[in-house]
Motif scaffolding. Structure first.
Motif, PDB file in Angstrom:
ATOM      1  N   GLU A 111      74.794  13.261  74.297  1.00 56.15           N
ATOM      2  CA  GLU A 111      73.943  13.144  72.960  1.00 56.15           C
ATOM      3  C   GLU A 111      73.271  11.554  72.872  1.00 56.15           C
ATOM      4  O   GLU A 111      73.940  10.724  73.153  1.00 56.15           O
ATOM      5  N   SER A 112      72.388  11.828  72.053  1.00 53.59           N
ATOM      6  CA  SER A 112      71.662  10.621  71.729  1.00 53.59           C
ATOM      7  C   SER A 112      71.072  10.703  70.090  1.00 53.59           C
ATOM      8  O   SER A 112      70.543  11.898  69.928  1.00 53.59           O
ATOM      9  N   ALA A 113      70.847   9.718  69.682  1.00 48.76           N
ATOM     10  CA  ALA A 113      70.111   9.858  68.466  1.00 48.76           C
ATOM     11  C   ALA A 113      68.569  10.249  68.507  1.00 48.76           C
ATOM     12  O   ALA A 113      67.984  10.607  67.505  1.00 48.76           O
ATOM     13  N   ASP A 114      68.118   9.920  69.670  1.00 49.12           N
ATOM     14  CA  ASP A 114      66.670  10.097  69.837  1.00 49.12           C
ATOM     15  C   ASP A 114      66.389  11.629  70.403  1.00 49.12           C
ATOM     16  O   ASP A 114      65.311  12.133  69.720  1.00 49.12           O
ATOM     17  N   PHE A 115      67.163  12.285  71.102  1.00 49.37           N
ATOM     18  CA  PHE A 115      66.814  13.621  71.726  1.00 49.37           C
ATOM     19  C   PHE A 115      67.715  14.645  71.148  1.00 49.37           C
ATOM     20  O   PHE A 115      67.452  15.831  71.359  1.00 49.37           O
ATOM     21  N   GLY A 116      68.983  14.301  70.539  1.00 48.69           N
ATOM     22  CA  GLY A 116      69.977  15.185  70.158  1.00 48.69           C
ATOM     23  C   GLY A 116      71.147  15.423  71.140  1.00 48.69           C
ATOM     24  O   GLY A 116      71.330  14.487  71.979  1.00 48.69           O
ATOM     25  N   ARG A 117      71.452  16.711  71.143  1.00 44.74           N
ATOM     26  CA  ARG A 117      72.284  16.928  72.013  1.00 44.74           C
ATOM     27  C   ARG A 117      72.104  17.996  73.036  1.00 44.74           C
ATOM     28  O   ARG A 117      71.432  19.095  72.641  1.00 44.74           O
ATOM     29  N   VAL A 118      72.486  17.707  74.383  1.00 43.53           N
ATOM     30  CA  VAL A 118      72.453  18.935  75.280  1.00 43.53           C
ATOM     31  C   VAL A 118      73.705  19.314  75.848  1.00 43.53           C
ATOM     32  O   VAL A 118      74.620  18.383  76.286  1.00 43.53           O
ATOM     33  N   TRP A 170      70.327  23.117  73.425  1.00 41.79           N
ATOM     34  CA  TRP A 170      69.800  21.737  72.964  1.00 41.79           C
ATOM     35  C   TRP A 170      69.552  21.846  71.380  1.00 41.79           C
ATOM     36  O   TRP A 170      69.087  22.802  70.987  1.00 41.79           O
ATOM     37  N   TYR A 171      70.071  20.891  70.918  1.00 41.39           N
ATOM     38  CA  TYR A 171      70.154  20.733  69.372  1.00 41.39           C
ATOM     39  C   TYR A 171      69.490  19.437  69.081  1.00 41.39           C
ATOM     40  O   TYR A 171      69.932  18.569  69.399  1.00 41.39           O
ATOM     41  N   GLY A 177      65.574  16.446  57.254  1.00 37.14           N
ATOM     42  CA  GLY A 177      66.328  17.923  56.921  1.00 37.14           C
ATOM     43  C   GLY A 177      66.195  19.073  57.622  1.00 37.14           C
ATOM     44  O   GLY A 177      66.782  20.053  57.473  1.00 37.14           O
ATOM     45  N   PHE A 178      65.213  18.823  58.708  1.00 33.22           N
ATOM     46  CA  PHE A 178      64.903  20.087  59.537  1.00 33.22           C
ATOM     47  C   PHE A 178      65.769  19.798  61.033  1.00 33.22           C
ATOM     48  O   PHE A 178      65.802  18.661  61.409  1.00 33.22           O
ATOM     49  N   GLN A 179      66.462  21.066  61.702  1.00 32.56           N
ATOM     50  CA  GLN A 179      66.928  20.923  62.825  1.00 32.56           C
ATOM     51  C   GLN A 179      66.510  21.887  63.795  1.00 32.56           C
ATOM     52  O   GLN A 179      66.420  23.099  63.175  1.00 32.56           O
ATOM     53  N   LEU A 180      66.379  21.748  64.848  1.00 31.93           N
ATOM     54  CA  LEU A 180      65.864  22.933  65.603  1.00 31.93           C
ATOM     55  C   LEU A 180      66.782  22.929  67.089  1.00 31.93           C
ATOM     56  O   LEU A 180      67.306  22.014  67.424  1.00 31.93           O
ATOM     57  N   GLY A 181      67.182  24.095  67.435  1.00 30.93           N
ATOM     58  CA  GLY A 181      67.991  24.414  68.592  1.00 30.93           C
ATOM     59  C   GLY A 181      67.492  25.556  69.502  1.00 30.93           C
ATOM     60  O   GLY A 181      66.522  26.461  69.010  1.00 30.93           O
ATOM     61  N   ALA A 182      67.748  25.412  70.809  1.00 26.92           N
ATOM     62  CA  ALA A 182      67.489  26.356  71.588  1.00 26.92           C
ATOM     63  C   ALA A 182      68.459  26.724  72.705  1.00 26.92           C
ATOM     64  O   ALA A 182      69.286  25.762  72.989  1.00 26.92           O
TER      65      ALA A 182
END
Length: 391
Positions: A111-118, A170-171, A177-182
């Motif tokens: 987890e990173s503030a830059d790329f999110g969570r894997v 990946w989140y 306000g937007f969040q993307l996940g795959a």
């Protein structure tokens, strides 16, 4: 003196492990209810699930999670979450299946503030997490973790939701306000399609996008199961793994795809309004594509520590079926009404009623505590009173 030294030594054996794992969090809840349940209506009384009382577990669980700071804003994260389902009968459900360790969302990741969570392991799809029952800000599953929940792949709504095994997720961080996940679920079985003389790759891909601004939440999602088909003129997945020998006859090059949109808003005076729409396309074994949609309207009102909730969902007609088959026979609808009262920050009493009305070929079931062996055309209903304690 020797007794004091011995006591100090024993105490130190417990203190050291606690200090070494100080970032580990234990969480979960136990929730149970007494219900009156039945499922009738298909015209054959011998196949009725006659009215009876039952004690149910409402999706209880226990989890362990933690993290390690790796420096430069990067953390290693992990979670092991296990179902405590059916604790009321020793951990074995009505099918004789027993709960095991790590049955729910379990992963290792970064987890990173830059790329999110894997995340790597078993986890809810992005479709579910961001645009379905898993999005707590959306709150569309108003009676989640009870028999009256309406979101499940075998229920009326949220039929594309899945906890994906053998998967990578990946989140993103939240951007304005937007969040993307795959999500990507790999197919380790690779069954042989003997009809098309090829090996199938029934991987699963899932996307979700959510937007949250104060009391407003909007979302959309897409989910596809590749090399997967439904049985001809049905919405039932053709499961070649159950064949002997296992194969995926007629599934190569066919897909099951689902799409959804959802929105909710909670007013300052405690009123909640939510809506959900989902549509699916099913490639059939033998050719052709079927279509089906579902939708839900949900309402809620808070009164201090109490809350009242009302919902109505409908599963639509199965379209493009063969001549002589009535697509309306696959329709189903569900009413749900419930209320909760918070006795404290961690203890809640709850009451609920729900009824699913299945048409002749529909077999939509409860999302939780499903009726084992439900016959198409029978309509399950239940009234429950319960208690939930979180920890």
């Amino acid at each position: 003196m020797q007794k004091k030294n011995l006591a100090a030594l024993v105490a130190s054996l417990f203190i050291v492990p606690v200090a070494a794992h100080a970032d580990v969090t234990i969480y979960g809840f136990l929730s149970g209810a007494i219900e009156s349940t039945k499922a009738t209506g298909n015209g054959d009384s011998s196949k009725d699930y006659t009215s009876r009382s039952r004690v149910t577990d409402n999706n209880s669980r226990i989890g362990f999670k933690g993290s390690e700071d790796l420096g430069n804003g990067l953390k290693a994260i992990w979670q092991v979450e296990s179902s405590l389902r059916n604790f009321e009968q020793g951990g074995t459900n009505d099918k004789g299946e027993s709960a095991t360790f790590a049955t729910r969302n379990t992963f290792v990741g970064l987890e990173s503030a830059d790329f999110g969570r894997v995340l790597l392991g078993q986890y809810d799809s992005a479709y579910k997490t961001l645009s379905g029952s898993g999005n707590k800000a959306l709150g569309i599953d108003i009676l989640a973790d009870t028999t009256a929940s309406t979101f499940n792949k075998s229920s009326v709504n949220g039929r594309g939701e899945e906890r994906v095994k053998n998967s990578v997720h990946w989140y993103s961080p939240k951007w304005a306000g937007f969040q993307l996940g795959a999500s990507w679920g790999v197919d380790e079985n690779r069954l042989q399609d003997n009809t098309n003389k090829s090996s199938v790759d029934a991987k699963r891909l899932s996307l979700g996008l959510a937007y949250n601004w104060e009391a407003l939440t909007l979302s959309t999602g897409w989910d596809r199961r590749y090399d997967t088909a439904v049985k001809a003129n049905t919405n039932t997945i053709y499961d070649g793994s159950k064949n002997t020998p296992a194969d995926a006859n007629g599934s190569s090059g066919k897909n099951v795809s689902l799409y959804n949109i959802a929105a909710s808003y909670k007013f300052d005076f405690g009123t909640y309004v939510g809506g959900y729409y989902e549509w699916a396309t099913y490639d059939q074994v033998g050719g052709g594509q079927l279509k089906q949609d579902d939708w839900l309207i949900a309402l809620g009102q808070d009164f201090g520590a109490a809350s009242v909730k009302l919902g109505y969902g409908q599963l639509g007609s199965l379209k493009n079926v063969a001549t002589g088959i009535n697509g309306d026979d696959f329709k189903a609808k569900q009413w749900l009404l419930g209320g909760t009262y918070n006795l404290s920050k961690t203890t809640q009493v709850l009451a609920y009623y729900t009824k699913i009305t299945n048409n002749a070929k529909a077999n939509a079931n409860f999302a939780n505590n499903a009726i084992n062996g439900l016959v198409a055309g029978n309509s399950p209903q239940t009234f429950g009173l319960g208690l939930k304690v979180a920890f």
